[in-house]
Design a protein around this motif. Structure first.
Motif, PDB file in Angstrom:
ATOM      1  N   ILE A   1       0.764  -0.914  -0.234  1.00  0.00           N
ATOM      2  CA  ILE A   1      -0.193   0.207   0.272  1.00  0.00           C
ATOM      3  C   ILE A   1       1.037   0.761  -0.203  1.00  0.00           C
ATOM      4  O   ILE A   1       2.019   1.591   0.859  1.00  0.00           O
ATOM      5  CB  ILE A   1      -0.627  -0.069   1.043  1.00  0.00           C
ATOM      6  CG1 ILE A   1      -1.486   1.105   0.947  1.00  0.00           C
ATOM      7  CG2 ILE A   1      -0.520   0.105   2.730  1.00  0.00           C
ATOM      8  CD1 ILE A   1      -2.956   1.257   2.517  1.00  0.00           C
ATOM      9  N   PRO A   2       0.551   2.632  -0.597  1.00  0.00           N
ATOM     10  CA  PRO A   2       1.873   3.370  -1.128  1.00  0.00           C
ATOM     11  C   PRO A   2       1.125   4.404   0.835  1.00  0.00           C
ATOM     12  O   PRO A   2      -0.306   4.877   1.066  1.00  0.00           O
ATOM     13  CB  PRO A   2       0.958   4.461  -2.398  1.00  0.00           C
ATOM     14  CG  PRO A   2      -0.011   3.346  -2.790  1.00  0.00           C
ATOM     15  CD  PRO A   2      -0.370   2.416  -2.529  1.00  0.00           C
ATOM     16  N   ILE A   3       2.286   4.558   0.887  1.00  0.00           N
ATOM     17  CA  ILE A   3       2.522   5.522   2.580  1.00  0.00           C
ATOM     18  C   ILE A   3       3.231   6.721   2.351  1.00  0.00           C
ATOM     19  O   ILE A   3       4.452   6.340   2.075  1.00  0.00           O
ATOM     20  CB  ILE A   3       3.166   4.746   3.493  1.00  0.00           C
ATOM     21  CG1 ILE A   3       1.834   3.524   3.685  1.00  0.00           C
ATOM     22  CG2 ILE A   3       2.818   5.760   5.184  1.00  0.00           C
ATOM     23  CD1 ILE A   3       1.617   2.111   4.771  1.00  0.00           C
ATOM     24  N   LEU A   4       2.906   7.529   2.521  1.00  0.00           N
ATOM     25  CA  LEU A   4       3.641   9.003   2.453  1.00  0.00           C
ATOM     26  C   LEU A   4       3.951   9.620   3.785  1.00  0.00           C
ATOM     27  O   LEU A   4       3.588   9.497   4.500  1.00  0.00           O
ATOM     28  CB  LEU A   4       2.652  10.570   1.525  1.00  0.00           C
ATOM     29  CG  LEU A   4       3.381  11.640   1.273  1.00  0.00           C
ATOM     30  CD1 LEU A   4       4.659  11.171   0.399  1.00  0.00           C
ATOM     31  CD2 LEU A   4       2.799  12.272   0.602  1.00  0.00           C
ATOM     32  N   LEU A   5       5.275   9.363   3.704  1.00  0.00           N
ATOM     33  CA  LEU A   5       6.054  10.502   5.289  1.00  0.00           C
ATOM     34  C   LEU A   5       6.019  11.997   5.348  1.00  0.00           C
ATOM     35  O   LEU A   5       6.742  12.180   4.291  1.00  0.00           O
ATOM     36  CB  LEU A   5       7.131   9.505   5.292  1.00  0.00           C
ATOM     37  CG  LEU A   5       8.059   9.938   7.000  1.00  0.00           C
ATOM     38  CD1 LEU A   5       6.711  10.376   8.351  1.00  0.00           C
ATOM     39  CD2 LEU A   5       9.147   9.236   7.245  1.00  0.00           C
ATOM     40  N   LEU A   6       5.156  12.618   5.419  1.00  0.00           N
ATOM     41  CA  LEU A   6       5.048  13.467   5.472  1.00  0.00           C
ATOM     42  C   LEU A   6       5.321  14.246   6.639  1.00  0.00           C
ATOM     43  O   LEU A   6       4.752  14.855   7.808  1.00  0.00           O
ATOM     44  CB  LEU A   6       3.973  14.022   5.358  1.00  0.00           C
ATOM     45  CG  LEU A   6       3.183  15.758   4.362  1.00  0.00           C
ATOM     46  CD1 LEU A   6       3.768  15.143   2.853  1.00  0.00           C
ATOM     47  CD2 LEU A   6       2.080  15.565   3.953  1.00  0.00           C
TER      48      LEU A   6
ATOM     49  N   PHE B   1       8.609   3.270   2.868  1.00  0.00           N
ATOM     50  CA  PHE B   1       7.765   3.867   2.608  1.00  0.00           C
ATOM     51  C   PHE B   1       7.971   4.950   1.557  1.00  0.00           C
ATOM     52  O   PHE B   1       8.534   4.421   0.819  1.00  0.00           O
ATOM     53  CB  PHE B   1       7.966   5.900   3.784  1.00  0.00           C
ATOM     54  CG  PHE B   1       7.642   5.875   4.752  1.00  0.00           C
ATOM     55  CD1 PHE B   1       5.773   5.718   5.218  1.00  0.00           C
ATOM     56  CD2 PHE B   1       7.837   5.088   5.749  1.00  0.00           C
ATOM     57  CE1 PHE B   1       6.057   5.813   6.195  1.00  0.00           C
ATOM     58  CE2 PHE B   1       7.603   4.804   7.296  1.00  0.00           C
ATOM     59  CZ  PHE B   1       6.112   5.207   7.938  1.00  0.00           C
ATOM     60  N   THR B   2       6.697   5.339   0.488  1.00  0.00           N
ATOM     61  CA  THR B   2       6.068   5.192  -0.569  1.00  0.00           C
ATOM     62  C   THR B   2       6.972   6.640  -1.458  1.00  0.00           C
ATOM     63  O   THR B   2       7.619   6.271  -1.866  1.00  0.00           O
ATOM     64  CB  THR B   2       5.752   5.728  -1.281  1.00  0.00           C
ATOM     65  OG1 THR B   2       4.573   4.600  -0.952  1.00  0.00           O
ATOM     66  CG2 THR B   2       4.977   6.193  -2.712  1.00  0.00           C
TER      67      THR B   2
END
Length: 454
Positions: free
Chosen positions: A157-162, A205-206
């Motif tokens: 699953i795509p996961i963005l670290l912000l 992470f993506t």
């Protein structure tokens, strides 16, 4: 008015296809106070409020955004802003049919980054998908219509670290040092930015990016837009574009691409090496599953087992009972970490019916052979993929490589990073798949041994 507008566009196939908007459910995760709600308000409404009001219940925002993608100019987004503190049972209900996630950390708090992996793990442990069991009209209970199952894509699953509050980090840096350039690294990045990127790469992470919701500098919009565009390109890529890509690669259209091309030549070469291992793992796994199902079907067709209650143990037990006589018995021969099953007959003139011959051939020549290959080859493949991923990680940390991408093209590096991290996630997923297959093979051997003792 909506119906009238829709009917006009139906004359144009491309416009009609764009009218059927791709939809994504995106959950926003993170500790209380990191700025999740501020990020969402900035992206959806382009606003910011300095007043902090803790999120006590899930907030849902629906928005249609325009993306720079051919044939898919619009996308319908549903953002779920989740409370930082919540009962785990409620998280399970929030994580149903999730397409992507954004994990938010506070760059001004050194301890915040360490929680990113915890939130990622909470998501993967509780993800479910909904399957429709029966959509026939009528009065039915909810559990008779829908079924929830563990999500099969939890590792990919795509996961963005912000990282939020970048404006505070810059101010703290200026106040403490007097000159922010003096504390930046050789590649012109603040230490917290470099740490954020390294953390995102280390834990697959993506992508990762530092933003400020307070400042209207477009960083929040840019980060989420690039992330969503990456997901849409992966999930809804037009078939014609796929065929064109296959033609350029000189491959048959039936061969599905495993990795996207990042544009970083030395890293793409490593992914090409990994692709050979992954294709072998996929083909062996598929053949093993198919041959086991074929074995089950043969046993069922020969009336040895009930098709509704079929398993490896049941089939072996049924074979043992059927051939248990003074003249015949079932015999297991263990070799190459697995086994074959044969009929041992006291008399040479005993002839086995063809349906039973097919059962033994399917087990020994197809299923057993594929399991032996898995046990023999998969450990080496897992090791090879680990070495490839380690080399890719080193290449990703190569400052000269990053600097070359950054020159005059500020978006290229982020886009390449998203592609690279997605590709690395596929490698990790395949390693887990191979490990599971090895464990499954060992379990199957134990089941057979136990069944023959009954």
């Amino acid at each position: 008015m909506g119906h009238a507008a829709s009917s006009k566009k139906e004359k144009n196939p491309k416009s009609n296809r764009a009218e059927q908007l791709p939809g994504l459910k995106v959950v926003i995760l993170g500790d209380s106070g990191v700025g999740k709600s501020s990020i969402l308000v900035r992206y959806v409404h382009n606003q910011f409020t300095p007043m902090y009001i803790p999120t006590t219940k899930v907030s849902i925002e629906n928005i249609v955004k325009k993306l720079n993608i051919p044939d898919h100019a619009l996308v319908s987004l549903t953002f779920w802003d989740l409370p930082g503190k919540e009962d785990i049972q409620l998280y399970r209900s929030y994580f149903t049919d999730v397409d992507a996630a954004i994990v938010v950390v506070d760059l001004s708090d050194p301890e915040s980054l360490n929680m990113a992996l915890v939130w990622k793990q909470i998501l993967m442990n509780n993800m479910t998908v909904t399957t429709v069991l029966d959509n026939t009209p009528g009065v039915k209970r909810h559990e008779d219509i829908y079924k929830k199952e563990p999500a099969p894509n939890k590792y990919t699953i795509p996961i963005l670290l912000l990282g939020t509050k970048f404006d505070l980090v810059e101010k703290m840096t200026q106040n403490s040092e007097g000159n922010k350039d003096s504390v930046q690294t050789s590649d012109n990045k603040l230490p917290c930015i470099k740490e954020l990127e390294e953390y995102g790469a280390r834990y697959n992470f993506t992508g990762s990016m530092a933003v400020s919701a307070r400042e209207g500098d477009g960083s929040v919009h840019q980060a989420i837009q690039i992330f969503i565009r990456h997901i849409i390109e992966k999930k809804y890529r037009p078939r014609k574009q796929e065929e064109n890509n296959n033609d350029k690669l000189g491959s048959a259209s039936a061969v599905e691409k495993i990795f996207e091309i990042s544009g970083v030549e030395n890293i793409d070469k490593e992914f090409l090496k990994a692709e050979k291992c992954i294709r072998r793992i996929q083909s062996l796994s598929k053949y093993s599953d198919q041959s086991l199902k074929k074995f089950f079907v043969k046993c069922s067709q020969s009336n040895l087992t009930n098709s509704e209650d079929i398993s490896l143990e049941n089939c072996v037990v049924a074979l043992k009972k059927y051939f248990c006589s003074p003249d015949t018995q079932l015999e297991m021969h263990e070799e190459d970490r697995f086994c074959t099953i044969n009929l041992k007959a006291e008399k040479e003139n005993i002839k086995m019916a063809s349906c039973y011959e097919k059962i033994f051939k399917t087990f020994n020549l197809e299923y057993s052979a594929s399991v032996k290959a898995i046990l023999s080859e998969f450990p080496d493949f897992i090791s090879t993929l680990s070495n490839i991923d380690n080399r890719i990680e080193v290449l990703c940390q190569d400052n000269s490589c990053q600097q070359n991408l950054l020159n005059d093209k500020p978006l290229d590096y982020l886009q390449a990073s998203l592609i690279i991290e997605t590709n690395r996630a596929k490698i990790k997923f395949t390693q887990n798949q191979a490990t599971d297959k090895i464990k499954s093979a060992e379990t199957s051997l134990n089941k057979i041994k136990t069944s023959l003792l009954w």
